[in-house]
Design a protein around this motif. Structure first.
Motif, PDB file in Angstrom:
ATOM      1  N   THR A 178      68.649  17.579 -35.998  1.00  0.00           N
ATOM      2  CA  THR A 178      68.369  18.296 -34.744  1.00  0.00           C
ATOM      3  C   THR A 178      68.528  17.393 -33.525  1.00  0.00           C
ATOM      4  OG1 THR A 178      65.997  17.874 -35.051  1.00  0.00           O
ATOM      5  CG2 THR A 178      66.847  20.005 -35.790  1.00  0.00           C
ATOM      6  N   GLY A 179      69.125  16.223 -33.721  1.00  0.00           N
ATOM      7  CA  GLY A 179      69.478  15.403 -32.582  1.00  0.00           C
ATOM      8  C   GLY A 179      68.497  14.341 -32.189  1.00  0.00           C
ATOM      9  N   HIS A 180      67.766  13.793 -33.170  1.00  0.00           N
ATOM     10  CA  HIS A 180      66.765  12.788 -32.800  1.00  0.00           C
ATOM     11  C   HIS A 180      66.734  11.623 -33.791  1.00  0.00           C
ATOM     12  CE1 HIS A 180      63.496  11.909 -30.006  1.00  0.00           C
ATOM     13  NE2 HIS A 180      62.911  11.318 -31.012  1.00  0.00           N
ATOM     14  N   PRO A 181      67.754  10.749 -33.829  1.00  0.00           N
ATOM     15  CA  PRO A 181      68.975  10.845 -33.006  1.00  0.00           C
ATOM     16  C   PRO A 181      70.098  11.540 -33.768  1.00  0.00           C
ATOM     17  CG  PRO A 181      68.920   8.727 -34.078  1.00  0.00           C
ATOM     18  CD  PRO A 181      67.675   9.454 -34.538  1.00  0.00           C
ATOM     19  N   SER A 182      71.074  12.081 -33.008  1.00  0.00           N
ATOM     20  CA  SER A 182      72.310  12.551 -33.624  1.00  0.00           C
ATOM     21  C   SER A 182      73.187  11.345 -33.954  1.00  0.00           C
ATOM     22  CB  SER A 182      73.055  13.486 -32.669  1.00  0.00           C
ATOM     23  OG  SER A 182      72.326  14.663 -32.436  1.00  0.00           O
ATOM     24  N   LEU A 183      73.985  11.469 -34.985  1.00  0.00           N
ATOM     25  CA  LEU A 183      74.885  10.398 -35.397  1.00  0.00           C
ATOM     26  C   LEU A 183      76.317  10.903 -35.347  1.00  0.00           C
ATOM     27  CD1 LEU A 183      72.933   9.075 -38.523  1.00  0.00           C
ATOM     28  CD2 LEU A 183      72.952   8.073 -36.219  1.00  0.00           C
ATOM     29  N   TYR A 184      77.159  10.198 -34.582  1.00  0.00           N
ATOM     30  CA  TYR A 184      78.575  10.555 -34.512  1.00  0.00           C
ATOM     31  C   TYR A 184      79.396   9.310 -34.852  1.00  0.00           C
ATOM     32  CZ  TYR A 184      83.207  11.328 -32.567  1.00  0.00           C
ATOM     33  OH  TYR A 184      84.566  11.408 -32.401  1.00  0.00           O
ATOM     34  N   TYR A 185      80.398   9.493 -35.730  1.00  0.00           N
ATOM     35  CA  TYR A 185      81.251   8.393 -36.182  1.00  0.00           C
ATOM     36  C   TYR A 185      82.697   8.706 -35.808  1.00  0.00           C
ATOM     37  CZ  TYR A 185      83.770   5.435 -39.549  1.00  0.00           C
ATOM     38  OH  TYR A 185      84.619   4.543 -40.147  1.00  0.00           O
ATOM     39  N   ASN A 186      83.283   7.869 -34.933  1.00  0.00           N
ATOM     40  CA  ASN A 186      84.646   8.121 -34.459  1.00  0.00           C
ATOM     41  C   ASN A 186      85.704   7.356 -35.243  1.00  0.00           C
ATOM     42  OD1 ASN A 186      84.320   5.512 -33.580  1.00  0.00           O
ATOM     43  ND2 ASN A 186      84.877   5.901 -31.456  1.00  0.00           N
ATOM     44  N   SER A 215      85.529   4.009 -35.814  1.00  0.00           N
ATOM     45  CA  SER A 215      85.377   2.577 -35.570  1.00  0.00           C
ATOM     46  C   SER A 215      83.977   2.201 -35.114  1.00  0.00           C
ATOM     47  CB  SER A 215      86.387   2.112 -34.510  1.00  0.00           C
ATOM     48  OG  SER A 215      86.186   2.808 -33.299  1.00  0.00           O
ATOM     49  N   SER A 216      83.209   3.166 -34.599  1.00  0.00           N
ATOM     50  CA  SER A 216      81.844   2.918 -34.130  1.00  0.00           C
ATOM     51  C   SER A 216      80.951   4.103 -34.477  1.00  0.00           C
ATOM     52  CB  SER A 216      81.812   2.681 -32.623  1.00  0.00           C
ATOM     53  OG  SER A 216      82.581   1.549 -32.262  1.00  0.00           O
ATOM     54  N   ILE A 217      79.630   3.812 -34.577  1.00  0.00           N
ATOM     55  CA  ILE A 217      78.642   4.859 -34.813  1.00  0.00           C
ATOM     56  C   ILE A 217      77.867   5.063 -33.521  1.00  0.00           C
ATOM     57  CG2 ILE A 217      76.620   5.566 -36.152  1.00  0.00           C
ATOM     58  CD1 ILE A 217      77.554   3.586 -38.333  1.00  0.00           C
ATOM     59  N   TYR A 218      77.838   6.303 -33.035  1.00  0.00           N
ATOM     60  CA  TYR A 218      77.097   6.630 -31.821  1.00  0.00           C
ATOM     61  C   TYR A 218      75.770   7.278 -32.226  1.00  0.00           C
ATOM     62  CZ  TYR A 218      81.433   5.888 -29.234  1.00  0.00           C
ATOM     63  OH  TYR A 218      82.574   5.349 -28.700  1.00  0.00           O
ATOM     64  N   ALA A 219      74.655   6.633 -31.859  1.00  0.00           N
ATOM     65  CA  ALA A 219      73.327   7.198 -32.083  1.00  0.00           C
ATOM     66  C   ALA A 219      72.815   7.705 -30.732  1.00  0.00           C
ATOM     67  CB  ALA A 219      72.390   6.160 -32.661  1.00  0.00           C
ATOM     68  N   VAL A 220      72.648   9.004 -30.602  1.00  0.00           N
ATOM     69  CA  VAL A 220      72.310   9.613 -29.309  1.00  0.00           C
ATOM     70  C   VAL A 220      71.098  10.519 -29.471  1.00  0.00           C
ATOM     71  CG1 VAL A 220      73.130  11.075 -27.438  1.00  0.00           C
ATOM     72  CG2 VAL A 220      74.723   9.545 -28.597  1.00  0.00           C
ATOM     73  N   TYR A 221      70.078  10.297 -28.642  1.00  0.00           N
ATOM     74  CA  TYR A 221      68.886  11.147 -28.648  1.00  0.00           C
ATOM     75  C   TYR A 221      69.139  12.333 -27.725  1.00  0.00           C
ATOM     76  CZ  TYR A 221      66.269   7.644 -31.235  1.00  0.00           C
ATOM     77  OH  TYR A 221      65.825   6.789 -32.211  1.00  0.00           O
ATOM     78  N   SER A 222      69.703  13.388 -28.316  1.00  0.00           N
ATOM     79  CA  SER A 222      70.079  14.565 -27.524  1.00  0.00           C
ATOM     80  C   SER A 222      69.034  15.674 -27.597  1.00  0.00           C
ATOM     81  CB  SER A 222      71.429  15.100 -28.013  1.00  0.00           C
ATOM     82  OG  SER A 222      71.371  15.423 -29.389  1.00  0.00           O
ATOM     83  N   ASN A 223      67.968  15.465 -28.362  1.00  0.00           N
ATOM     84  CA  ASN A 223      66.926  16.481 -28.488  1.00  0.00           C
ATOM     85  C   ASN A 223      65.587  15.856 -28.100  1.00  0.00           C
ATOM     86  OD1 ASN A 223      64.958  18.331 -29.386  1.00  0.00           O
ATOM     87  ND2 ASN A 223      66.324  19.084 -31.006  1.00  0.00           N
ATOM     88  N   ARG A 224      64.907  16.440 -27.101  1.00  0.00           N
ATOM     89  CA  ARG A 224      63.676  15.842 -26.569  1.00  0.00           C
ATOM     90  C   ARG A 224      62.402  16.508 -27.098  1.00  0.00           C
ATOM     91  NH1 ARG A 224      64.983  10.902 -24.736  1.00  0.00           N
ATOM     92  NH2 ARG A 224      67.163  11.035 -24.090  1.00  0.00           N
ATOM     93  N   THR A 225      62.504  17.173 -28.238  1.00  0.00           N
ATOM     94  CA  THR A 225      61.321  17.879 -28.755  1.00  0.00           C
ATOM     95  C   THR A 225      60.378  16.954 -29.497  1.00  0.00           C
ATOM     96  OG1 THR A 225      62.506  18.464 -30.771  1.00  0.00           O
ATOM     97  CG2 THR A 225      62.602  20.020 -28.944  1.00  0.00           C
ATOM     98  N   PHE A 226      60.819  15.753 -29.858  1.00  0.00           N
ATOM     99  CA  PHE A 226      59.973  14.822 -30.584  1.00  0.00           C
ATOM    100  C   PHE A 226      59.370  13.815 -29.610  1.00  0.00           C
ATOM    101  CE2 PHE A 226      60.809  15.984 -34.927  1.00  0.00           C
ATOM    102  CZ  PHE A 226      62.039  16.616 -34.852  1.00  0.00           C
ATOM    103  N   VAL A 227      58.056  13.827 -29.492  1.00  0.00           N
ATOM    104  CA  VAL A 227      57.355  12.914 -28.589  1.00  0.00           C
ATOM    105  C   VAL A 227      56.228  12.254 -29.376  1.00  0.00           C
ATOM    106  CG1 VAL A 227      56.078  12.652 -26.442  1.00  0.00           C
ATOM    107  CG2 VAL A 227      57.925  14.343 -26.608  1.00  0.00           C
ATOM    108  N   PRO A 228      56.081  10.948 -29.421  1.00  0.00           N
ATOM    109  CA  PRO A 228      57.030  10.005 -28.811  1.00  0.00           C
ATOM    110  C   PRO A 228      58.318   9.896 -29.617  1.00  0.00           C
ATOM    111  CG  PRO A 228      55.388   8.834 -30.065  1.00  0.00           C
ATOM    112  CD  PRO A 228      54.984  10.281 -30.115  1.00  0.00           C
ATOM    113  N   PRO A 229      59.363   9.219 -29.062  1.00  0.00           N
ATOM    114  CA  PRO A 229      60.623   9.087 -29.794  1.00  0.00           C
ATOM    115  C   PRO A 229      60.411   8.429 -31.155  1.00  0.00           C
ATOM    116  CG  PRO A 229      60.885   8.374 -27.517  1.00  0.00           C
ATOM    117  CD  PRO A 229      59.412   8.583 -27.745  1.00  0.00           C
ATOM    118  N   SER A 230      61.141   8.891 -32.151  1.00  0.00           N
ATOM    119  CA  SER A 230      61.018   8.336 -33.501  1.00  0.00           C
ATOM    120  C   SER A 230      62.126   7.324 -33.744  1.00  0.00           C
ATOM    121  CB  SER A 230      61.101   9.451 -34.543  1.00  0.00           C
ATOM    122  OG  SER A 230      62.361  10.079 -34.469  1.00  0.00           O
TER     123      SER A 230
END
Length: 473
Positions: free
Chosen positions: A61-69, A71-86
């Motif tokens: 659900t985006g906490h964090p989302s993982l995208y692999y292009n 050559s690199s792994i992008y970890a992006v916290y695109s969902n703010r429903t989890f507080v505090p961040p995990s």
């Protein structure tokens, strides 16, 4: 006596009770501890399962989302429903090598704790290979190049990510191309993958009809637009047209431009030209989509339609068809022409549409100089006692040489010899330049020139005079 026996029975009962208590109390204590241990163990297991499942839920659900292009792994916290961040603790990243074996990436310092958006760069030898991410809770996340887990968007609240891929053999190939969009008001081109910050309202995004993927060996795969894949909450007018109209709904959105493999073939002409587009007789080697070809004149090959990668290997070549007449022409690669476009590099990419009629690539070479056969004759046949020098290079008489055309300093070498009775000096007295076109020039001492022009096959004949000087023995 009876009294004594009764007392003895009472004492026996007391001892029995004492023994029972001595044994039973530790047993009760053991049973109690065992029960508590089982309760604790069960609690630990249940807690681990809960955390393990919670982590899966958070990532998807985006906490964090993982995208692999690739050559690199992008970890992006695109969902703010989890507080505090995990946090996401990574204890291993494995890649599938060419032998089909999963190998751990040892260049990364584990454990790797992800607590905010970041990019994890991978070694170059992993590029394009599938990977597995192993977490401290035992979760395993599998990623192909160009794939993601969870909604991938770099904005803090929603946002849009545009990716492009060619879907082939049940796996996506991540590619980069231009997307034209007015998400910022005016239409501009951006290179995919591209992330846009949180936007409201409606925008348009348009992709080209064709894209390509190039392997490390130079092989080209062309994709033709198939559809849009929409991940997230948004309204779109179509998913099958190159241009898509999108209305955001305040949620992270991923748009994937999905391309299918272009499978049709075309015949491509490759024509080797010399100056003034006159067909040349030189033989060259080129690579087309990673396949090597030896060409001379005009050749026709079959290639997949779409993007074609051409690399020129032969940068210099000789035309030896006139060698028997004393001429070898030297050529240097100059430029190529296809469909009116000029390519001056030695490697370039062209686009050949499906159904093209007689597409031709002209590979142009320039004749920068020639070799001419020059015969040097000593008229007196002095057995190599004398020689001819052109631009500091020594040539022996009565031999033929291939010499690059041009103007040369001309030096006639005279020499002394001693036969035991006299000293002999050989001095050039006459020079004849005879060219293949029939012209001839004769010079005598002391008017022998200091240079000679070589622009065609020719003979150089030198006559020496012998001066004898006696010496007393």
């Amino acid at each position: 006596m009876v009294k004594s026996k009764a007392l003895s029975n009472v004492i026996s009962v007391i001892i029995l009770i004492f023994v029972i208590l001595l044994v039973f109390i530790p047993f009760l204590y053991y049973l109690n501890n065992t029960s508590q241990s089982n309760t604790v163990t069960s609690s630990i297991v249940n807690n681990y399962v809960y955390l393990k499942n919670l982590q899966i839920s958070q990532v998807t659900t985006g906490h964090p989302s993982l995208y692999y292009n690739g050559s690199s792994i992008y970890a992006v916290y695109s969902n703010r429903t989890f507080v505090p961040p995990s946090n996401l603790t990574i204890v291993g990243i494995l890649y599938l090598n060419t032998n089909g074996i999963w190998v751990n990436v040892t260049s990364i310092n584990y454990p790797l704790v992800v607590s905010k958006g970041q990019v994890i760069s991978l070694p170059s030898y992993i590029q394009g290979r599938p990977i597995i991410i192993v977490t401290s809770l035992g979760n395993v996340f599998f990623l192909e190049p160009g794939s993601s887990i969870g909604l991938f968007a770099t904005a803090s609240k929603g946002g849009v990510e545009v990716l492009t891929q060619i879907y082939i053999s049940s796996k996506p190939l991540s590619v980069s191309t231009n997307v034209t969009t007015n998400i910022y008001g005016t239409y501009k081109n951006f290179a995919t993958p591209i992330a846009f910050s949180n936007q409201s309202g409606t925008f348009v995004a348009r992709l080209p009809q064709y894209v390509f993927y190039q392997s490390s060996k130079g092989q080209i795969i062309t994709g033709v637009f198939h559809n849009w894949i929409v991940l997230g909450m948004a309204q779109v007018n179509s998913t099958i047209s190159q241009g898509i109209k999108v209305t955001l709904e305040g949620q992270p959105l991923v748009l994937i431009g999905n391309y299918s493999l272009l499978t049709s073939n075309v015949s491509l002409n490759l024509q080797v030209n010399s100056d003034n587009n006159i067909n040349s007789n030189i033989a060259i080697e080129v690579s087309v989509n990673g396949v090597n070809y030896n060409l001379q004149g005009t050749s026709t090959i079959t290639v997949p339609a779409g993007y074609v990668n051409i690399t020129i290997f032969t940068l210099q070549a000789n035309d030896t068809t006139q060698q028997s007449n004393g001429i070898i022409r030297h050529y240097m690669y100059s430029y190529s022409i296809y469909n009116g476009n000029v390519y001056r590099g030695t490697s370039f990419l062209i686009f050949v549409p499906p159904g093209s009629s007689n597409p031709t690539v002209y590979l142009n070479y320039k004749n920068d100089y020639n070799y001419y056969k020059v015969y040097m004759k000593d008229y007196n046949y002095l057995n190599n006692q004398v020689c001819l020098i052109l631009n500091s290079t020594v040539y022996n008489y009565n031999n033929s040489y291939w010499i690059i055309g041009g103007s040369y300093t001309f030096n006639l070498n005279g020499t002394y010899s001693y036969n035991g009775q006299m000293v002999i000096f050989h001095s050039a007295q006459m020079v004849i330049f005879k060219y293949s076109n029939g012209t001839s020039f004769t010079y005598t001492f002391p008017n022998i020139p200091s240079y000679v022009i070589i622009n065609q096959p020719m003979n150089i004949t030198v006559s020496y005079n012998i001066i004898e000087n006696w010496e007393q023995l």
